[in-house]
Design a protein around this motif. Structure first.
Motif, PDB file in Angstrom:
ATOM      1  N   GLY A  59     -43.926 -29.667 -30.982  1.00  0.00           N
ATOM      2  CA  GLY A  59     -45.018 -30.502 -31.449  1.00  0.00           C
ATOM      3  C   GLY A  59     -45.758 -29.808 -32.575  1.00  0.00           C
ATOM      4  N   ARG A  60     -46.487 -30.607 -33.323  1.00  0.00           N
ATOM      5  CA  ARG A  60     -47.271 -30.054 -34.429  1.00  0.00           C
ATOM      6  C   ARG A  60     -48.615 -30.771 -34.436  1.00  0.00           C
ATOM      7  NH1 ARG A  60     -44.020 -31.192 -38.656  1.00  0.00           N
ATOM      8  NH2 ARG A  60     -45.053 -33.154 -39.091  1.00  0.00           N
ATOM      9  N   LYS A  86     -60.904 -34.005 -35.439  1.00  0.00           N
ATOM     10  CA  LYS A  86     -59.806 -34.975 -35.491  1.00  0.00           C
ATOM     11  C   LYS A  86     -58.513 -34.174 -35.369  1.00  0.00           C
ATOM     12  CE  LYS A  86     -57.464 -38.289 -38.450  1.00  0.00           C
ATOM     13  NZ  LYS A  86     -57.383 -38.829 -39.818  1.00  0.00           N
ATOM     14  N   ILE A  87     -57.766 -34.446 -34.330  1.00  0.00           N
ATOM     15  CA  ILE A  87     -56.506 -33.742 -34.088  1.00  0.00           C
ATOM     16  C   ILE A  87     -55.388 -34.774 -34.059  1.00  0.00           C
ATOM     17  CG2 ILE A  87     -55.211 -32.199 -32.577  1.00  0.00           C
ATOM     18  CD1 ILE A  87     -57.894 -31.154 -31.538  1.00  0.00           C
ATOM     19  N   THR A  88     -54.450 -34.628 -34.982  1.00  0.00           N
ATOM     20  CA  THR A  88     -53.303 -35.525 -35.069  1.00  0.00           C
ATOM     21  C   THR A  88     -52.080 -34.759 -34.584  1.00  0.00           C
ATOM     22  OG1 THR A  88     -54.305 -36.618 -36.964  1.00  0.00           O
ATOM     23  CG2 THR A  88     -51.953 -37.005 -36.603  1.00  0.00           C
ATOM     24  N   ASP A  93     -38.544 -34.583 -29.444  1.00  0.00           N
ATOM     25  CA  ASP A  93     -37.594 -34.182 -28.417  1.00  0.00           C
ATOM     26  C   ASP A  93     -36.621 -33.161 -29.001  1.00  0.00           C
ATOM     27  OD1 ASP A  93     -35.606 -35.591 -29.841  1.00  0.00           O
ATOM     28  OD2 ASP A  93     -35.593 -37.286 -28.454  1.00  0.00           O
ATOM     29  N   SER A  94     -35.637 -32.743 -28.221  1.00  0.00           N
ATOM     30  CA  SER A  94     -34.700 -31.700 -28.659  1.00  0.00           C
ATOM     31  C   SER A  94     -33.770 -32.152 -29.781  1.00  0.00           C
ATOM     32  CB  SER A  94     -33.882 -31.187 -27.473  1.00  0.00           C
ATOM     33  OG  SER A  94     -33.174 -32.264 -26.892  1.00  0.00           O
ATOM     34  N   ILE A  99     -41.310 -38.554 -30.187  1.00  0.00           N
ATOM     35  CA  ILE A  99     -41.653 -39.109 -28.879  1.00  0.00           C
ATOM     36  C   ILE A  99     -43.018 -39.788 -28.977  1.00  0.00           C
ATOM     37  CG2 ILE A  99     -42.225 -38.568 -26.486  1.00  0.00           C
ATOM     38  CD1 ILE A  99     -40.351 -36.133 -26.757  1.00  0.00           C
ATOM     39  N   GLU A 100     -43.947 -39.084 -29.606  1.00  0.00           N
ATOM     40  CA  GLU A 100     -45.315 -39.591 -29.702  1.00  0.00           C
ATOM     41  C   GLU A 100     -45.959 -39.088 -30.982  1.00  0.00           C
ATOM     42  OE1 GLU A 100     -49.662 -39.096 -27.575  1.00  0.00           O
ATOM     43  OE2 GLU A 100     -48.339 -37.407 -27.959  1.00  0.00           O
TER      44      GLU A 100
END
Length: 127
Positions: A59-60, A86-88, A93-94, A99-100
């Motif tokens: 994730g980032r 504000k966090i985006t 996935d692998s 995913i989101e």
């Protein structure tokens, strides 16, 4: 999101609380195989991994300070112009599929963010 053209994307709005006080507004965009009938009161990541057997690989997050607007002020019981984080997030996935993707507004007076850094090559270049 890097979803194929025509794929359904589920949009989930959440207002999260601590001690009965709102502290974050969250909008999540989830890939199409997550059903809208799900209970999104708990951890979305736990739901994705346990019920849908999708492993979160990476994730980032992008973090920035912004001022609360009318909408955030109303929903968070917070004064217009007060600081928000504000966090985006982008979660993969692998296979590097999204995913989101989420956009979150945290009250600046109720949130403390800690980032730990671990270096893969730590100490290898020391003399």
């Amino acid at each position: 999101m890097n979803a194929p053209i025509g794929e359904t994307i589920l949009k989930v709005y959440r207002r999260r609380y601590v001690n009965d006080e709102p502290f974050v507004l969250s909008t999540s965009f989830l890939r199409g195989d997550i059903l809208q009938e799900e209970n999104f009161l708990g951890s979305i990541y736990n739901l994705i991994e346990t019920k849908y057997h999708i492993s979160i690989a990476s994730g980032r997050a992008a973090i920035e300070a912004v001022a609360a607007g009318e909408k955030e002020s109303d929903l968070l019981n917070y004064r217009v112009g007060n600081p928000l984080l504000k966090i985006t997030w982008l979660t993969l996935d692998s296979h590097n599929n999204t995913i989101e993707m989420s956009e979150n507004f945290y009250r600046g007076d109720r949130y403390h963010y800690v980032i730990n850094l671990e270096c893969e090559n730590a100490g290898k270049n020391e003399k």
